[in-house]
Scaffold this active site. Structure first.
Site, PDB file in Angstrom:
ATOM      1  CB  SER A   1      -7.843   4.393   3.617  1.00 34.80           C
ATOM      2  OG  SER A   1      -6.159   3.769   4.899  1.00 34.80           O
TER       3      SER A   1
ATOM      4  CB  SER B   1      -7.560   2.266   7.056  1.00 41.48           C
ATOM      5  OG  SER B   1      -8.228   2.860   6.904  1.00 41.48           O
TER       6      SER B   1
ATOM      7  CE  LYS C   1      -3.479   2.283   2.742  1.00 43.10           C
ATOM      8  NZ  LYS C   1      -4.102   2.591   4.325  1.00 43.10           N
TER       9      LYS C   1
END
Length: 471
Positions: free
Chosen positions: A147, A171, A71
């Site tokens: 996220s 997230s 990520k």
């Protein structure tokens, strides 16, 4: 190996193919690269070209040869540029590996590229100005959550069996719900969080990943969950592999269920019904299910999460070699920077007290209950633009309340540190995934995995595929 054949296996299945030499690790990697490129044209889930070659990794690790993505929440991988989804960060790269990345390498995982994330991770939508909208493979007009949205989109579309993700307020679990995945947020201290983000977020941020199967989550947790020397938040090492837990009967459990958010915001009827149905399945399996929930003040949750948002965002922005150009920040990030600079020691103490006020009743609740079941989100995956992070009218508090209208059930367990998992147990009339969240006492990931495996068998989701898929 063709991409459609590759996508039929989870990580454990791919590792077994490589171990028995039915395919080579190089063939799996080639298929994975083609798979990512095939779906990314529709999804916009990677930040740039794939890594060529992949970062070094152990060839004989427990998950050797299995592809994944990292990520864009760096600094994470030595030598790899990162942006945190922001136009304000250019030319930055990690000087050393994050400890979690070091464990990914030791496990033998093959990092193919970097997945998209909203600016500084402060959104339940992955729609940064820098990279644009990441689209949901179940419905391209809707978002993937945030996220860890880019990671979720790629796993859901079959491009990788699992992906790096982290969770400071939902997230991991929010994108898992939006994209029909397994999203495990481990207990505080179970996985390494790193010296910057872990300390700055006051223990609310947890690093892990997103998977399609429960057994993949268990094997990945085995690979990365040893305690870290020097970490502030630690748990004792486990004596039994998590991979064994998915084959273990949890016994008859006391399960509490609620579909009512602590903030009182409305919950989509289809989501509430899917949660109740999950409770009925648990009852059918043999558990005792009652309606109950911890007594938590939703305003205290906002205050406690604000401590994480302001301190983490402030640490990133103020710790940069050069002060970021405010014009290159999105609207809410500009407020984060301003409020971080005005935060006082008294503000920190008040937010820490809020964290205690949230944690205590949840801890007491698990003296009388083994599990809590809630929806993961209050609403179906949002249409693009619903959660506009570039809206400068928001303060930090008003922004948190805005995203918590969409997802009110996740953040308090970051505040308290309890483990939680989102499972894709429902589908809406529109064909969209619906996640149901299970929470256990601190340190009881074993219990979550046992029950998750029961639900995966009773309500299988492996055959569901989104419209955008590798094959």
């Amino acid at each position: 190996m063709e991409p459609h054949a590759y996508a039929a296996f989870d990580a454990v299945g791919l590792r077994e193919l490589i171990r028995t030499r039915e395919v080579s690790a190089a063939e799996v990697e080639d298929a994975a690269r083609r798979a990512v490129e095939r779906v990314n044209a529709d999804l916009n889930a990677v930040t740039g070209p794939l890594f060529d070659p992949a970062p070094a990794h152990e060839p004989d690790g427990p998950l050797a040869g299995v592809p994944f993505v990292i990520k864009d929440s760096g600094p994470f991988t030595q030598g790899v540029p990162f942006t945190l989804g922001s136009r304000s960060i250019r030319g930055a790269y990690a000087l050393v590996d994050h400890d979690l990345m070091a464990r990914f390498r030791t496990a033998g995982l093959v990092a193919l590229g970097q997945s998209t994330a909203p600016e500084f991770g402060l959104n339940f939508a992955t729609e940064s100005v820098r990279y644009g909208v990441t689209r949901n493979p179940w419905d391209l007009e809707r978002g993937v959550g945030g996220s860890s949205g880019g990671s979720a989109a790629l796993v859901a579309a079959g491009a990788v069996p699992f992906a790096h993700a982290n969770d400071a307020g939902g997230s991991i679990r929010v994108p898992a719900s939006c994209c029909g995945l397994v999203g495990l947020k481990p207990s505080r201290g179970r996985t390494p969080s790193g010296p910057l983000t872990g300390e700055a977020a006051f223990g609310q941020l947890v690093e892990f990943g997103l998977t399609r199967t429960v057994r993949d989550a268990a094997h990945l947790l085995d690979a990365v969950s040893a305690p870290t020397v020097g970490e502030k938040y630690q748990l004792a090492p486990v004596t039994r592999p998590y991979a064994d837990e998915v084959r273990t009967d949890p016994g008859r459990l006391r399960v509490a269920l609620t579909t009512v958010p602590w903030s009182g915001v409305p919950v989509d009827r289809q989501i509430a019904e899917a949660t109740v149905a999950a409770g009925q399945v648990l009852e059918w399996i043999g558990h005792i299910v009652t309606e109950a929930s911890p007594d938590v003040d939703a305003d205290e949750v906002v205050e406690a999460v604000m401590l994480s948002a302001v301190s983490t965002g402030g640490a990133v922005l103020r710790g940069a070699p050069r002060r970021p150009d405010p014009s290159a920040l999105e609207g809410v990030s500009r407020r984060v920077l301003a409020e971080a600079e005005s935060f006082t020691a008294l503000d920190v103490l008040a937010a820490m007290e809020a964290q205690h006020l949230v944690t205590r009743p949840i801890g007491r609740f698990f003296l009388d209950h083994d599990l809590l079941v809630t929806p993961t989100l209050a609403q179906l995956p949002a249409r693009h633009g619903t959660l506009d992070y570039d809206d400068a009218r928001h303060s930090i508090r008003s922004w948190l309340r805005r995203i918590f209208e969409h997802g009110p059930f996740t953040a308090l367990f970051n505040v308290s540190g309890h483990p939680a998992i989102s499972l894709p147990l429902g589908q809406s009339r529109e064909g969209l995934p619906i996640g149901v969240q299970l929470i256990a006492a601190h340190g009881r990931e074993d219990l979550l995995l046992r029950v998750a495996a029961q639900l995966e068998q009773a309500v299988p989701w492996a055959e569901r595929q989104p419209g955008v898929y590798v094959d």
